[in-house]
Design a protein around this motif. Structure first.
Motif, PDB file in Angstrom:
ATOM      1  N   PHE A  17       0.828  -1.203   0.000  1.00 55.90           N
ATOM      2  CA  PHE A  17       0.000   0.000   0.000  1.00 55.90           C
ATOM      3  C   PHE A  17       0.862   1.253   0.000  1.00 55.90           C
ATOM      4  O   PHE A  17       0.591   2.207  -0.729  1.00 55.90           O
ATOM      5  N   ILE A  18       1.914   1.268   0.824  1.00 60.02           N
ATOM      6  CA  ILE A  18       2.814   2.430   0.880  1.00 60.02           C
ATOM      7  C   ILE A  18       3.473   2.647  -0.489  1.00 60.02           C
ATOM      8  O   ILE A  18       3.555   3.778  -0.979  1.00 60.02           O
ATOM      9  N   ILE A  19       3.910   1.564  -1.120  1.00 59.02           N
ATOM     10  CA  ILE A  19       4.585   1.680  -2.422  1.00 59.02           C
ATOM     11  C   ILE A  19       3.623   2.238  -3.473  1.00 59.02           C
ATOM     12  O   ILE A  19       3.949   3.187  -4.198  1.00 59.02           O
ATOM     13  N   PHE A  20       2.414   1.652  -3.567  1.00 59.90           N
ATOM     14  CA  PHE A  20       1.450   2.124  -4.562  1.00 59.90           C
ATOM     15  C   PHE A  20       1.023   3.560  -4.298  1.00 59.90           C
ATOM     16  O   PHE A  20       0.915   4.363  -5.220  1.00 59.90           O
ATOM     17  N   SER A  21       0.763   3.881  -3.034  1.00 57.05           N
ATOM     18  CA  SER A  21       0.307   5.246  -2.741  1.00 57.05           C
ATOM     19  C   SER A  21       1.415   6.261  -3.001  1.00 57.05           C
ATOM     20  O   SER A  21       1.143   7.364  -3.494  1.00 57.05           O
ATOM     21  N   THR A  47       0.760   7.029 -12.553  1.00 56.25           N
ATOM     22  CA  THR A  47      -0.294   7.286 -11.575  1.00 56.25           C
ATOM     23  C   THR A  47      -1.481   6.363 -11.795  1.00 56.25           C
ATOM     24  O   THR A  47      -2.007   5.774 -10.846  1.00 56.25           O
ATOM     25  N   PHE A  48      -1.907   6.201 -13.047  1.00 58.08           N
ATOM     26  CA  PHE A  48      -3.060   5.353 -13.338  1.00 58.08           C
ATOM     27  C   PHE A  48      -2.790   3.888 -13.005  1.00 58.08           C
ATOM     28  O   PHE A  48      -3.647   3.197 -12.441  1.00 58.08           O
ATOM     29  N   ILE A  49      -1.607   3.390 -13.341  1.00 59.05           N
ATOM     30  CA  ILE A  49      -1.295   1.991 -13.066  1.00 59.05           C
ATOM     31  C   ILE A  49      -1.168   1.756 -11.561  1.00 59.05           C
ATOM     32  O   ILE A  49      -1.597   0.718 -11.046  1.00 59.05           O
ATOM     33  N   SER A  50      -0.618   2.714 -10.838  1.00 60.40           N
ATOM     34  CA  SER A  50      -0.530   2.586  -9.378  1.00 60.40           C
ATOM     35  C   SER A  50      -1.915   2.595  -8.744  1.00 60.40           C
ATOM     36  O   SER A  50      -2.170   1.871  -7.778  1.00 60.40           O
ATOM     37  N   TYR A  55      -6.599  -0.531  -6.391  1.00 58.68           N
ATOM     38  CA  TYR A  55      -7.905  -1.163  -6.574  1.00 58.68           C
ATOM     39  C   TYR A  55      -7.823  -2.670  -6.395  1.00 58.68           C
ATOM     40  O   TYR A  55      -8.735  -3.276  -5.828  1.00 58.68           O
ATOM     41  N   VAL A  56      -6.751  -3.287  -6.866  1.00 53.17           N
ATOM     42  CA  VAL A  56      -6.584  -4.728  -6.672  1.00 53.17           C
ATOM     43  C   VAL A  56      -6.464  -5.055  -5.183  1.00 53.17           C
ATOM     44  O   VAL A  56      -7.040  -6.040  -4.698  1.00 53.17           O
ATOM     45  N   MET A  57      -5.761  -4.200  -4.454  1.00 52.07           N
ATOM     46  CA  MET A  57      -5.636  -4.425  -3.012  1.00 52.07           C
ATOM     47  C   MET A  57      -6.989  -4.314  -2.302  1.00 52.07           C
ATOM     48  O   MET A  57      -7.193  -4.912  -1.251  1.00 52.07           O
ATOM     49  N   LEU A  58      -7.912  -3.543  -2.858  1.00 52.55           N
ATOM     50  CA  LEU A  58      -9.248  -3.379  -2.274  1.00 52.55           C
ATOM     51  C   LEU A  58     -10.234  -4.423  -2.790  1.00 52.55           C
ATOM     52  O   LEU A  58     -11.432  -4.304  -2.571  1.00 52.55           O
ATOM     53  N   ASP A  59      -9.749  -5.434  -3.494  1.00 50.04           N
ATOM     54  CA  ASP A  59     -10.571  -6.499  -4.073  1.00 50.04           C
ATOM     55  C   ASP A  59     -11.569  -5.967  -5.093  1.00 50.04           C
ATOM     56  O   ASP A  59     -12.684  -6.463  -5.211  1.00 50.04           O
ATOM     57  N   ALA A  60     -11.183  -4.940  -5.820  1.00 48.67           N
ATOM     58  CA  ALA A  60     -12.015  -4.397  -6.893  1.00 48.67           C
ATOM     59  C   ALA A  60     -11.300  -4.660  -8.212  1.00 48.67           C
ATOM     60  O   ALA A  60     -10.814  -3.757  -8.878  1.00 48.67           O
TER      61      ALA A  60
END
Length: 174
Positions: A17-21, A47-50, A55-60
């Motif tokens: 999460f820290i890396i993506f954010s 930015t879009f790919i991150s 979203y994948v981490m949020l199960d979306a």
């Protein structure tokens, strides 16, 4: 405080999460501050790919797929075509703004520290989250039962916009 941060990073999901954010924030800041349009497009795609990773981490997964397909793919390609079709003359470079960059870095680090401390002191209620395994199926059911009229109106609007773009392109060609 340092122990809490180390405990927070010991979980792989938190580290991801820290890396993506951070990639989202860095890509957005670069998008605003870069001078060349091609570099801006690369920052926007990052930015879009991150965001898709978040979203994948949020199960979306469906939302992540759409994010990559529509925004990171189509919008980036559209911007590249726009760059290729417009004239770009080499402009004189602006003088380096060392003081501005240092103040920007200090402000960003200070803002990050303030946000980190605020989040550490916040108390969030614990709620049970149940992820739906058939996320995409549920989106399809909602879209084609309760929201079918707005969905069809958007498809008509996009078709009219596409035809209008073709007509404008034909006029410029003549």
């Amino acid at each position: 405080m340092l122990e809490n941060f180390i405990d927070f990073l010991s979980n792989g999901e938190n580290l991801l999460f820290i890396i993506f954010s951070m990639l989202v924030i860095v890509g957005a800041v670069f998008l605003i501050n870069l001078q060349r349009v091609v570099h801006m497009v690369i920052a926007l795609a990052t930015t879009f790919i991150s965001l898709a990773g978040l979203y994948v981490m949020l199960d979306a997964e469906f939302l992540a797929f759409v994010q990559v397909l529509i925004y990171a793919g189509a919008m980036t390609i559209l911007m590249i075509f726009g760059i290729m079709m417009t004239k770009h003359e080499k402009q004189n470079e602006e003088p380096k703004r060392a003081l501005h960059n240092v103040l920007l870095l200090v402000g960003s680090i200070g803002f990050f520290i303030i946000l980190y401390l605020a989040i550490q002191d916040a108390v969030f209620p614990i709620q049970e989250f149940t992820s739906n395994e058939e996320n995409t199926k549920m989106i399809g059911i909602e879209l084609f039962t309760w929201h079918v009229i707005p969905f069809e109106l958007v498809s008509v609007l996009l078709t009219v916009a596409f035809i209008g773009a073709i007509i404008v392109a034909k006029r410029e060609e003549d």
